[in-house]
Design a protein around this motif. Structure first.
Motif, PDB file in Angstrom:
ATOM      1  N   LEU A 208       0.835  -1.198   0.000  1.00 46.32           N
ATOM      2  CA  LEU A 208       0.000   0.000   0.000  1.00 46.32           C
ATOM      3  C   LEU A 208       0.872   1.251   0.000  1.00 46.32           C
ATOM      4  N   GLU A 209       0.320   2.328  -0.516  1.00 43.74           N
ATOM      5  CA  GLU A 209       1.058   3.580  -0.619  1.00 43.74           C
ATOM      6  C   GLU A 209       1.257   4.225   0.746  1.00 43.74           C
ATOM      7  N   SER A 210       2.261   5.101   0.811  1.00 37.20           N
ATOM      8  CA  SER A 210       2.496   5.866   2.031  1.00 37.20           C
ATOM      9  C   SER A 210       3.280   7.124   1.681  1.00 37.20           C
ATOM     10  N   ASN A 211       3.025   8.189   2.415  1.00 33.97           N
ATOM     11  CA  ASN A 211       3.825   9.414   2.303  1.00 33.97           C
ATOM     12  C   ASN A 211       4.899   9.484   3.369  1.00 33.97           C
ATOM     13  N   SER A 212       4.976   8.458   4.209  1.00 36.98           N
ATOM     14  CA  SER A 212       5.907   8.443   5.330  1.00 36.98           C
ATOM     15  C   SER A 212       7.224   7.816   4.905  1.00 36.98           C
ATOM     16  N   THR A 217       9.299   1.118   0.082  1.00 36.81           N
ATOM     17  CA  THR A 217       8.788  -0.219  -0.251  1.00 36.81           C
ATOM     18  C   THR A 217       7.281  -0.319  -0.102  1.00 36.81           C
ATOM     19  N   GLY A 218       6.646   0.651   0.560  1.00 37.97           N
ATOM     20  CA  GLY A 218       5.221   0.587   0.791  1.00 37.97           C
ATOM     21  C   GLY A 218       4.892  -0.154   2.078  1.00 37.97           C
ATOM     22  N   ILE A 219       3.608  -0.246   2.372  1.00 33.83           N
ATOM     23  CA  ILE A 219       3.112  -0.873   3.595  1.00 33.83           C
ATOM     24  C   ILE A 219       2.763  -2.326   3.307  1.00 33.83           C
ATOM     25  N   ASP A 220       3.205  -3.199   4.174  1.00 33.57           N
ATOM     26  CA  ASP A 220       2.986  -4.632   4.008  1.00 33.57           C
ATOM     27  C   ASP A 220       1.515  -4.977   4.248  1.00 33.57           C
ATOM     28  N   PRO A 221       0.819  -5.562   3.265  1.00 28.71           N
ATOM     29  CA  PRO A 221      -0.595  -5.925   3.486  1.00 28.71           C
ATOM     30  C   PRO A 221      -0.778  -7.068   4.474  1.00 28.71           C
ATOM     31  N   LEU A 222       0.331  -7.763   4.847  1.00 27.81           N
ATOM     32  CA  LEU A 222       0.248  -8.852   5.818  1.00 27.81           C
ATOM     33  C   LEU A 222       0.600  -8.413   7.234  1.00 27.81           C
ATOM     34  N   SER A 223       0.900  -7.141   7.432  1.00 26.16           N
ATOM     35  CA  SER A 223       1.381  -6.696   8.742  1.00 26.16           C
ATOM     36  C   SER A 223       0.319  -6.819   9.825  1.00 26.16           C
ATOM     37  N   THR A 224      -0.953  -6.900   9.456  1.00 27.27           N
ATOM     38  CA  THR A 224      -2.003  -6.998  10.466  1.00 27.27           C
ATOM     39  C   THR A 224      -2.236  -8.430  10.925  1.00 27.27           C
ATOM     40  N   LEU A 225      -1.512  -9.401  10.366  1.00 24.00           N
ATOM     41  CA  LEU A 225      -1.645 -10.784  10.819  1.00 24.00           C
ATOM     42  C   LEU A 225      -0.813 -11.012  12.079  1.00 24.00           C
ATOM     43  N   ASN A 226      -1.262 -11.928  12.907  1.00 28.20           N
ATOM     44  CA  ASN A 226      -0.565 -12.300  14.133  1.00 28.20           C
ATOM     45  C   ASN A 226       0.312 -13.511  13.833  1.00 28.20           C
ATOM     46  N   VAL A 227       1.634 -13.335  13.914  1.00 27.44           N
ATOM     47  CA  VAL A 227       2.561 -14.427  13.616  1.00 27.44           C
ATOM     48  C   VAL A 227       2.319 -15.616  14.545  1.00 27.44           C
ATOM     49  N   SER A 509      -1.129  19.476   6.629  1.00 27.95           N
ATOM     50  CA  SER A 509      -1.250  18.031   6.810  1.00 27.95           C
ATOM     51  C   SER A 509      -1.622  17.410   5.471  1.00 27.95           C
ATOM     52  N   ILE A 510      -1.013  16.244   5.200  1.00 29.05           N
ATOM     53  CA  ILE A 510      -1.304  15.493   3.975  1.00 29.05           C
ATOM     54  C   ILE A 510      -2.078  14.249   4.378  1.00 29.05           C
ATOM     55  N   HIS A 511      -3.241  14.065   3.805  1.00 27.56           N
ATOM     56  CA  HIS A 511      -4.137  12.968   4.172  1.00 27.56           C
ATOM     57  C   HIS A 511      -4.189  11.953   3.039  1.00 27.56           C
ATOM     58  N   LEU A 512      -4.005  10.699   3.407  1.00 27.46           N
ATOM     59  CA  LEU A 512      -4.049   9.606   2.434  1.00 27.46           C
ATOM     60  C   LEU A 512      -4.961   8.511   2.979  1.00 27.46           C
ATOM     61  N   LEU A 513      -6.063   8.280   2.290  1.00 26.72           N
ATOM     62  CA  LEU A 513      -7.032   7.263   2.695  1.00 26.72           C
ATOM     63  C   LEU A 513      -7.061   6.163   1.635  1.00 26.72           C
ATOM     64  N   GLN A 514      -6.973   4.921   2.091  1.00 30.13           N
ATOM     65  CA  GLN A 514      -6.971   3.791   1.170  1.00 30.13           C
ATOM     66  C   GLN A 514      -7.968   2.746   1.641  1.00 30.13           C
ATOM     67  N   LYS A 515      -8.685   2.196   0.695  1.00 34.64           N
ATOM     68  CA  LYS A 515      -9.659   1.146   0.977  1.00 34.64           C
ATOM     69  C   LYS A 515      -9.479   0.031  -0.051  1.00 34.64           C
ATOM     70  N   ARG A 516      -9.483  -1.187   0.456  1.00 33.29           N
ATOM     71  CA  ARG A 516      -9.471  -2.365  -0.404  1.00 33.29           C
ATOM     72  C   ARG A 516     -10.494  -3.357   0.127  1.00 33.29           C
ATOM     73  N   ASN A 517     -11.313  -3.859  -0.748  1.00 37.19           N
ATOM     74  CA  ASN A 517     -12.188  -4.959  -0.327  1.00 37.19           C
ATOM     75  C   ASN A 517     -12.354  -5.926  -1.491  1.00 37.19           C
ATOM     76  N   SER A 518     -12.577  -7.158  -1.159  1.00 36.19           N
ATOM     77  CA  SER A 518     -12.724  -8.175  -2.190  1.00 36.19           C
ATOM     78  C   SER A 518     -13.601  -9.298  -1.682  1.00 36.19           C
ATOM     79  N   TRP A 519     -14.236  -9.998  -2.599  1.00 37.94           N
ATOM     80  CA  TRP A 519     -14.980 -11.201  -2.252  1.00 37.94           C
ATOM     81  C   TRP A 519     -14.694 -12.279  -3.276  1.00 37.94           C
ATOM     82  N   ILE A 520     -14.897 -13.507  -2.869  1.00 40.94           N
ATOM     83  CA  ILE A 520     -14.641 -14.639  -3.747  1.00 40.94           C
ATOM     84  C   ILE A 520     -15.656 -15.734  -3.460  1.00 40.94           C
ATOM     85  N   VAL A 521     -16.103 -16.380  -4.523  1.00 41.63           N
ATOM     86  CA  VAL A 521     -16.988 -17.534  -4.426  1.00 41.63           C
ATOM     87  C   VAL A 521     -16.394 -18.630  -5.304  1.00 41.63           C
TER      88      VAL A 521
END
Length: 997
Positions: A208-212, A217-227, A509-521
């Motif tokens: 994911l994008e970031s201004n920080s 390298t961007g933000i890891d989409p797996l970082s919210t998982l508990n190892v 202040s620079i504001h960056l909002l990101q949304k991702r959603n998906s579904w699968i059948v």
């Protein structure tokens, strides 16, 4: 307007707790219906050493009643006298016992001589075993990774898998690591991402994008998982393993399976660890006396007079001050804390697992930056008593709160600052400016009080349903949904900058909002049958998937108070910013047939027809497939006399997969609104003819087991060819467009060897020792590219060379007349440009791997992993005599036999230095051997614990990146970006305890 209320980190745990209480009620009602004629049989299942075995399946033969041992090997099952109990566990011989009046319930299992047939491998849409797999699938288990103090699950794989190369993003938690499974296939960086599957649900793998400071390298989409909540990670590599995923598996597939409930009794586990992280290495820099001596020599050699503008370090700054800027900038300790709470339970037909976790990590930099993560997980498995209906669901949720110091130049300041430079901060913590302003330059911590705060939430859910219609015929459906939301606020207060310019600056202040959603059948039909010696497994299914993503970015300015920064209602103005919304649709039909003749000859056929919305009409659908075959030759009669060879298998695979990892709507013309005018202007050209990249994979492998599989060796050779490359083809400026999406006639090849070795070196009652080694020799090559010399990539790639190369000048040594570095003018035109860059520097790893050992002695266990890499990397030379510090070895320039150019600060010396830095002289050996992981565990004696109501307890001590042996003179050989002052992973120590109730 933006809602400034902070998200409550306990919403998810409270929701999961309510689900848990409901399950307890269901369990209680079910237990009251149990047959009272049966008696409760309890006991412990252990191995040949007497150690408890968790996860052993106990089944009453002739019925559907069963149980499973808990983490201490204990179980309880209702059975009657005369019932037959079956005890089965992976890697151990199944034991059959009849319940008698004197049956005690304690059972000991013996290790299976043919353990490979018991190791279950998750192949995605189906399961196989280590013995009978036809594809190349690598696996790590919870035992290896669950206690590692890491944020990203991918970091746990470093050094553990052949063919899997992981490079950390940077030293900040939440940054996306770079993962390559068998090399780089695509000319586009975004075309090399593997497919992530979490409990059957695909996840968008692009960072994911970031201004920080995470922007690199961007933000890891797996970082919210508990190892700690991961049961296993499988990586699918070859065509046979990945083709069933079609275009999504072109760059390999990473399957992450979270933990499930294993016990019928309600059990609680608490796991806590705490520790700290630090920078693992320091560079020897010049101290003030050496530095000033070199600086004075530069002015003497140049014959110039130092002034307060070109030599303020000599004439203005304190000549006695000696600051260790590494200590000032990187000398902090980052506290690490982790807490996990798990509750499991159920009954004979339903089991659940409820997990909640909290993780916090500080920073080694000055400031109050920190990272916090709260996670929750719920898994429920259920089956009917006749085993016809099965349900499996997994919900994983995570909340990230990442606060990052906004100054991106802190690490580079280590070299840019002279050791006698003025103080950075005043005593009150504000930036010090007076002495810096006197010299006409800014404080190097300019922008220090800028901060970035990223709040993210992620939900990954999956539901799998199946019903056996007829014997061997099962109807299945996989349903999944993901939802990711992040909000980043980058705050820029006026006090971060030079007060001389304060009247021209505005807080913003620079504001960056990101949304991702998906579904699968994914509806599926599975049929398994046995015809004499032939076992047939078949699968047919379809995929319907939809991904949506939105990005909103704007800037708010004109805050009257720093405390209001970020509250857009208090801003004077808002920029137009950008709003981007995309939709991706994916449909597919897939099928598999697995044939197994007498557990000796194996054939696996997979195919998939993919449809992607990223291509124009007529180009959206493509067919992909693979064939895999294996021959277990030790089952042949002519092998009976080779007693030392207990297992031998030859396997091979070939197939093709596609790749559609490009932006959405690229085949259409694109327009943007004209600022303030209400019109539209074109920004991208249409190209409805571009289509799929094609990746063809070939593999051959040999698998051997010796001495009843005490020694195991896997040797794999692979060749992947990716053609029809998708890139943005640059266009001449007269067209009005920078590029157009197109397929280029280029072919990229990745080939190599992978070796995997495991051994059971020693095994007695109280002591055992296991070793595993993996080694990879990768090669990457641009095989063909017609008319490369006339293309825009003529100065980027070379046919017959890897994609990751640097084109360098040829270093000629030090010119005896000038005393400066010299590079070759190849064409003799008196200038240096790309035509003189004839040295091709391979920046890939020559080989890499890992060595892991595991020792157990009574209640102790010790596990450690060494990671090793053979490579060359870039390292800054340093221009002796210029402003800014250097490595201590540069003091050699003061001697007569120096390998550095003459000490000077002239324009000629700087020009010579710049050319030499872009030559072969700027590269050095960056190979390393690193103690990646060390874990020491001690299981407390169970007898005293049981008296106080505990099932068990464990103390553990872990370390990450403890030692690195290398000749590289930078901070970290894993990050060789030129300065040598960058690093990736921190050295971490942690101590914890695990309690089981």
């Amino acid at each position: 307007m933006k809602n400034n209320n902070k998200r409550c980190p306990w919403v998810v745990p409270l929701f999961l707790l309510s689900c848990f209480l409901g399950l307890i009620q269901v369990q209680a009602r079910t237990e009251t219906k149990e047959n009272k004629v049966q008696q409760l049989i309890t006991g412990t299942v252990s191995d040949h050493q007497g150690l408890p075995l968790p996860g052993v399946n106990i089944l009453i033969k002739g019925s559907h009643q069963g149980a499973m041992t808990n983490l201490e090997g204990e179980y309880g099952i209702n059975a009657s006298i005369g019932d037959t109990l079956s005890y089965s566990f992976i890697g151990y011989t199944t034991k059959i016992l009849v319940v008698t009046q004197n049956f005690k319930g304690d059972v000991q299992l013996q290790q299976n001589a043919d353990a490979l047939s018991e190791v279950v491998i998750n192949a995605g849409y189906y399961n196989t075993t280590e013995r009978e797999r036809t594809g190349n699938i690598a696996k790590v288990t919870a035992e290896e990774i669950e206690l590692q103090p890491l944020v990203s699950p991918l970091q746990t794989l470093q050094g553990r898998m052949a063919g899997v190369e992981i490079s950390p993003g940077n030293d900040l938690p939440g940054s996306a690591p770079t993962i390559r499974i068998r090399g780089q296939n695509s000319l586009r960086a975004e075309g090399n991402y593997p497919l992530y599957i979490i409990d059957g649900m695909p996840l968008n793998s692009s960072p994911l994008e970031s201004n920080s400071n995470l922007s690199f390298t961007g933000i890891d989409p797996l970082s919210t998982l508990n190892v700690s909540n991961i049961e296993s990670i499988e990586v699918l590599k070859d065509a046979d393993a990945t083709a069933i995923y079609g275009s999504r598996g072109a760059n390999g597939v990473i399957l992450i399976t979270t933990k499930q409930g294993q016990s019928e009794k309600t059990e609680v586990q608490v796991q806590v660890y705490s520790g700290f992280s630090e920078v693992p290495n320091r560079i020897d820099l010049l101290h003030t006396e050496q530095y000033l001596q070199i600086r004075r020599r530069a002015f003497e050699n140049d014959g110039t007079e130092p002034t307060q503008f070109n030599a303020y370090d000599l004439l203005v700054w304190d000549q006695e001050r000696d600051t260790d800027w590494q200590e000032e900038i990187l000398g902090g300790n980052a506290a690490v804390t982790n807490l996990n709470l798990t509750v499991t339970g159920g009954n004979q037909t339903t089991r659940y697992r409820l997990n909640g976790g909290f993780q916090e990590q500080g920073t080694v930099y000055p400031g109050d930056a920190n990272y916090q993560k709260a996670t929750g997980g719920l898994s429920v498995s259920h089956h009917s008593k006749d085993q016809k209906f099965k349900l499996q669901t997994a919900i994983n949720s995570g909340l990230d709160n990442n606060k990052i110091v906004g100054n991106r130049s802190l690490v580079s300041s280590i070299f840019s600052l002279a050791p006698n430079a003025p103080a950075i901060f005043n005593e009150d913590g504000s930036l010090h400016w007076e002495e810096w302003i006197e010299t006409g330059i800014d404080n190097p911590f300019n922008g220090y009080f800028n901060t970035s705060k990223i709040e993210a939430s992620n939900l990954i859910s999956n539901l799998s349903l199946s019903y056996e219609l007829l014997k061997g015929l099962r109807l299945k459906t996989n349903l999944g949904y993901t939802n990711y939301n992040s909000e980043e606020i980058f705050k820029i207060p006026k006090r971060s900058y030079n007060p001389l310019y304060s009247e021209f600056l505005e807080a913003q202040s620079i504001h960056l909002l990101q949304k991702r959603n998906s579904w699968i059948v994914e509806p599926q039909l599975e049929y398994t049958t046995q015809l004499n010696k032939l076992q047939i497994e078949s699968l047919i299914g379809s995929t319907f998937q939809k991904n949506q993503s939105r990005i909103t970015e704007f800037t708010a300015t004109g805050y009257v108070s720093e405390s209001l920064i970020g509250n857009i209602a208090a801003a004077e103005s808002l920029s137009d910013g950008r709003r981007q919304s995309t939709t991706y649709k994916y449909n597919a039909l897939f099928a598999r047939i697995g044939l197994n003749w007498d557990h000796k000859y194996l054939l696996n056929l997979t195919g998939r027809r993919d449809g992607s919305s990223r291509f124009g009409p007529g180009k959206r659908f493509a067919n992909f497939g693979a064939i895999g075959a294996a021959w277990i030759f030790t089952e042949e009669g002519f092998m009976d006399h080779l007693d030392f060879l207990s297992f031998g298998k030859l396997r091979a695979s070939y197939g093709s997969t596609g790749n559609d990892q490009i932006g959405d709507y690229g085949y259409l013309d694109a327009y943007e609104a004209t600022p303030g005018a209400g019109g539209l202007y074109p920004v991208a050209l249409a190209n409805p003819d571009y289509s799929w990249e094609i990746n063809k994979k070939l593999e051959a492998a040999l698998q051997l087991g010796f001495l009843k599989e005490r020694l195991n060796l896997n040797i794999s050779w692979y060749r992947n060819r990716s053609s029809n490359q998708l890139v943005g083809l640059p266009l001449p400026g007269v067209t009005g467009f920078n590029s157009v999406q197109a397929n280029l006639p280029a072919t990229v090849e990745n080939r190599g060897w992978e070796l995997e070795f495991t051994s059971l070196n020693f095994q007695k009652k109280d002591f055992s020792w296991r070793t595993s080694v993996n080694l990879t020799f990768p090669e990457n090559e641009l095989v063909s590219y017609p008319n490369l010399e006339e293309s825009p990539y003529a100065n980027t790639y070379r046919i017959g060379e890897p994609l990751n190369i640097a084109l360098l000048y040829q270093y000629e040594g030090i010119n005896p007349e000038t005393g400066f570095y010299e590079v070759a003018d190849i064409n003799g035109d008196g200038r240096f440009d790309y035509e003189d860059q004839v040295v091709v520097q391979n920046q890939n790893r020559q080989y890499y791997g890992g060595i892991q050992n595991q020792f157990t002695y009574k209640n102790f266990s010790l596990q450690f992993l060494w990671q090793f890499v053979k490579q060359e990397g870039r390292l800054t030379l340093f221009n002796t005599g210029s402003l800014g510090n250097s490595r201590a070895v540069v003091a050699e320039a003061l001697t007569d036999n120096s390998t550095y150019q003459s000490i000077s600060n002239s324009s000629e010396s700087r020009r010579a230095y710049n050319y030499a830095s872009a030559s072969s002289l700027g590269y050095t050996d960056a190979s390393f051997l690193r103690l990646k992981t060390l874990a020491l565990n001690y299981n407390l004696p169970s007898a005293p614990l049981q008296k106080i109501g505990m099932r068990g307890a464990k103390l553990f001590l872990t370390g990450q990146n403890l030692f690195t042996f290398t000749d590289y003179q930078g901070m970290d050989p894993e990050v060789t970006n030129g300065t040598g002052a960058s690093f990736s992973d921190l050295r971490t120590y942690s101590l914890g305890i695990q309690l089981n109730f």
